[in-house]
Design a protein around this motif. Sequence first.
Motif, PDB file in Angstrom:
ATOM      1  N   VAL A  48       0.875  -1.172   0.000  1.00 51.55           N
ATOM      2  CA  VAL A  48       0.000   0.000   0.000  1.00 51.55           C
ATOM      3  C   VAL A  48       0.912   1.221   0.000  1.00 51.55           C
ATOM      4  O   VAL A  48       1.939   1.229   0.691  1.00 51.55           O
ATOM      5  N   PRO A  49       0.593   2.267  -0.761  1.00 43.26           N
ATOM      6  CA  PRO A  49       1.446   3.459  -0.755  1.00 43.26           C
ATOM      7  C   PRO A  49       1.598   4.034   0.669  1.00 43.26           C
ATOM      8  O   PRO A  49       0.647   4.023   1.456  1.00 43.26           O
ATOM      9  N   PRO A  50       2.785   4.534   0.988  1.00 42.05           N
ATOM     10  CA  PRO A  50       3.043   4.995   2.359  1.00 42.05           C
ATOM     11  C   PRO A  50       2.109   6.110   2.841  1.00 42.05           C
ATOM     12  O   PRO A  50       1.726   6.133   4.010  1.00 42.05           O
ATOM     13  N   ASN A  51       1.727   7.040   1.953  1.00 40.84           N
ATOM     14  CA  ASN A  51       0.850   8.116   2.417  1.00 40.84           C
ATOM     15  C   ASN A  51      -0.553   7.589   2.759  1.00 40.84           C
ATOM     16  O   ASN A  51      -1.172   8.034   3.714  1.00 40.84           O
ATOM     17  N   LYS A  52      -1.048   6.618   1.996  1.00 44.76           N
ATOM     18  CA  LYS A  52      -2.334   6.013   2.318  1.00 44.76           C
ATOM     19  C   LYS A  52      -2.247   5.145   3.567  1.00 44.76           C
ATOM     20  O   LYS A  52      -3.172   5.116   4.383  1.00 44.76           O
ATOM     21  N   ALA A  53      -1.147   4.446   3.720  1.00 45.46           N
ATOM     22  CA  ALA A  53      -0.962   3.615   4.917  1.00 45.46           C
ATOM     23  C   ALA A  53      -0.874   4.482   6.167  1.00 45.46           C
ATOM     24  O   ALA A  53      -1.435   4.139   7.213  1.00 45.46           O
ATOM     25  N   ASN A  54      -0.195   5.623   6.065  1.00 47.61           N
ATOM     26  CA  ASN A  54      -0.080   6.525   7.204  1.00 47.61           C
ATOM     27  C   ASN A  54      -1.443   7.127   7.558  1.00 47.61           C
ATOM     28  O   ASN A  54      -1.810   7.219   8.742  1.00 47.61           O
ATOM     29  N   ALA A  55      -2.208   7.518   6.554  1.00 48.91           N
ATOM     30  CA  ALA A  55      -3.549   8.058   6.819  1.00 48.91           C
ATOM     31  C   ALA A  55      -4.440   7.002   7.457  1.00 48.91           C
ATOM     32  O   ALA A  55      -5.192   7.294   8.407  1.00 48.91           O
ATOM     33  N   SER A  56      -4.350   5.783   6.975  1.00 47.89           N
ATOM     34  CA  SER A  56      -5.142   4.706   7.552  1.00 47.89           C
ATOM     35  C   SER A  56      -4.727   4.441   9.000  1.00 47.89           C
ATOM     36  O   SER A  56      -5.571   4.154   9.859  1.00 47.89           O
ATOM     37  N   GLY A  57      -3.452   4.548   9.279  1.00 53.45           N
ATOM     38  CA  GLY A  57      -2.968   4.380  10.661  1.00 53.45           C
ATOM     39  C   GLY A  57      -3.504   5.457  11.587  1.00 53.45           C
ATOM     40  O   GLY A  57      -3.877   5.181  12.726  1.00 53.45           O
ATOM     41  N   TRP A  58      -3.540   6.692  11.084  1.00 52.52           N
ATOM     42  CA  TRP A  58      -4.094   7.771  11.920  1.00 52.52           C
ATOM     43  C   TRP A  58      -5.582   7.594  12.158  1.00 52.52           C
ATOM     44  O   TRP A  58      -6.095   7.895  13.248  1.00 52.52           O
ATOM     45  N   TRP A  59      -6.309   7.104  11.163  1.00 57.97           N
ATOM     46  CA  TRP A  59      -7.735   6.837  11.380  1.00 57.97           C
ATOM     47  C   TRP A  59      -7.936   5.721  12.398  1.00 57.97           C
ATOM     48  O   TRP A  59      -8.866   5.773  13.209  1.00 57.97           O
ATOM     49  N   LEU A  60      -7.049   4.714  12.364  1.00 62.15           N
ATOM     50  CA  LEU A  60      -7.110   3.664  13.374  1.00 62.15           C
ATOM     51  C   LEU A  60      -6.846   4.238  14.761  1.00 62.15           C
ATOM     52  O   LEU A  60      -7.523   3.881  15.727  1.00 62.15           O
ATOM     53  N   PHE A  61      -5.873   5.144  14.861  1.00 59.10           N
ATOM     54  CA  PHE A  61      -5.576   5.788  16.142  1.00 59.10           C
ATOM     55  C   PHE A  61      -6.794   6.558  16.658  1.00 59.10           C
ATOM     56  O   PHE A  61      -7.138   6.482  17.840  1.00 59.10           O
ATOM     57  N   ILE A  62      -7.460   7.299  15.780  1.00 58.37           N
ATOM     58  CA  ILE A  62      -8.638   8.073  16.192  1.00 58.37           C
ATOM     59  C   ILE A  62      -9.758   7.143  16.643  1.00 58.37           C
ATOM     60  O   ILE A  62     -10.452   7.414  17.636  1.00 58.37           O
ATOM     61  N   PHE A  63      -9.941   6.026  15.929  1.00 55.47           N
ATOM     62  CA  PHE A  63     -10.964   5.061  16.348  1.00 55.47           C
ATOM     63  C   PHE A  63     -10.667   4.498  17.724  1.00 55.47           C
ATOM     64  O   PHE A  63     -11.540   4.467  18.605  1.00 55.47           O
ATOM     65  N   LEU A  64      -9.432   4.042  17.920  1.00 57.56           N
ATOM     66  CA  LEU A  64      -9.066   3.466  19.220  1.00 57.56           C
ATOM     67  C   LEU A  64      -9.130   4.504  20.337  1.00 57.56           C
ATOM     68  O   LEU A  64      -9.547   4.199  21.455  1.00 57.56           O
ATOM     69  N   ALA A  65      -8.743   5.738  20.029  1.00 55.88           N
ATOM     70  CA  ALA A  65      -8.775   6.794  21.040  1.00 55.88           C
ATOM     71  C   ALA A  65     -10.207   7.128  21.439  1.00 55.88           C
ATOM     72  O   ALA A  65     -10.494   7.331  22.628  1.00 55.88           O
ATOM     73  N   SER A  66     -11.119   7.182  20.480  1.00 50.15           N
ATOM     74  CA  SER A  66     -12.508   7.484  20.831  1.00 50.15           C
ATOM     75  C   SER A  66     -13.135   6.337  21.614  1.00 50.15           C
ATOM     76  O   SER A  66     -13.905   6.563  22.562  1.00 50.15           O
TER      77      SER A  66
END
Length: 149
Positions: free
Chosen positions: A90-108
């Motif tokens: 997966v391209p790194p910029n998309k993988a990084n964005a997906s990781g941040w969305w995972l962080f926001i999900f887990l944080a909420s």
Amino acid sequence: MAQDTPKDNAGFTLPVPASAPPAADAPAAGAAATTATTSTTEPAPALDPVSTTDTSSRDTLIGGVVLLLLFIAFFFAKNAYANGLVAKRVPPNKANASGWWLFIFLASLATGVVLAAVNAHKFLAPLFMGPLVLVGLVALLLTFTSSRR
């Protein structure tokens, strides 16, 4: 002496009244004498609302520390997830964005759980949980849609 064992203790006994009616004075005195010799009475603790301690600030502090530690763990999980996506081409910029969305999900999700543990009566209201659930669901959806090639 079987009377001294805790097994024979009947449990809670009422204290002898301070002023008994004159007709019942003689039988009450005899009953009080036998009650006083067979068991000991302890005064019940007073249920005074002033003596209760307020632990809300301590609970909030503990909840904040737990939340901070979880956020640190979620940050490492975000990096591991993004690196795993990059390994799957997966391209790194998309993988990084997906990781941040995972962080926001887990944080909420963690924020909702910690708030419910700190003060369930106050924080389980729809006013608090509604936006947290909404942000969590949107973040979960974006976690998987942003990780597509």
